[in-house]
Design a protein around this motif. Sequence first.
Motif, PDB file in Angstrom:
ATOM      1  N   ARG A  54       0.831  -1.210   0.000  1.00 33.35           N
ATOM      2  CA  ARG A  54       0.000   0.000   0.000  1.00 33.35           C
ATOM      3  C   ARG A  54       0.866   1.261   0.000  1.00 33.35           C
ATOM      4  O   ARG A  54       0.535   2.248  -0.640  1.00 33.35           O
ATOM      5  CB  ARG A  54      -0.951  -0.007   1.198  1.00 33.35           C
ATOM      6  N   GLY A  57       2.271   1.524  -3.607  1.00 37.68           N
ATOM      7  CA  GLY A  57       1.175   1.762  -4.540  1.00 37.68           C
ATOM      8  C   GLY A  57       1.629   1.853  -5.984  1.00 37.68           C
ATOM      9  O   GLY A  57       2.333   0.981  -6.478  1.00 37.68           O
ATOM     10  N   PHE A  72      -6.485  -0.916  -3.250  1.00 33.91           N
ATOM     11  CA  PHE A  72      -5.834  -0.931  -1.944  1.00 33.91           C
ATOM     12  C   PHE A  72      -6.833  -1.521  -0.952  1.00 33.91           C
ATOM     13  O   PHE A  72      -7.977  -1.061  -0.877  1.00 33.91           O
ATOM     14  CB  PHE A  72      -5.461   0.488  -1.513  1.00 33.91           C
TER      15      PHE A  72
END
Length: 151
Positions: A54, A57, A72
């Motif tokens: 995350r 990303g 996510f």
Amino acid sequence: MPVMKKAVAFIAAIAAAVLMPVFAQEAQMNLPRVQLAAGMHRIDAQVAQTGDQRMTGLMFRKEMPKHEGMLFVFEYPSQQCFWMRNTLLPLSIAFVADDGTIVNIDEMKPQTDDSHCSLKPVRYVLEMNTGWFARKGIKAGAKLTGEPFRK
């Protein structure tokens, strides 16, 4: 003089160890995938579900196919906020409730620290190429479907 050379070499080694990870960052390209849909529009989404995934990303990506995105996934609903540091692509972001309902959508400019947040607690966030949701006529209140939203 040899002591000075050793001190400089030591400082240079420390600086390299600290700074190397910053310069060695690469786009993560091999995450698991999930198929999602927004009405008749199909999305091939990479899934970022660990903290490291995350955090990285879509950073460092130079391009992303128009039907792809990144989902996510967080452990529990909370207000989610995103920024675009080290992200080269302009993106659209949708904050998504557990049942797939889009809570809010925002447009994000590349390489900025502007904060983009969900209007209420969510577990899912979907990033797509900039303007994707608008071009498809998808707005807050629309529902995404796919495995993550089946309960």
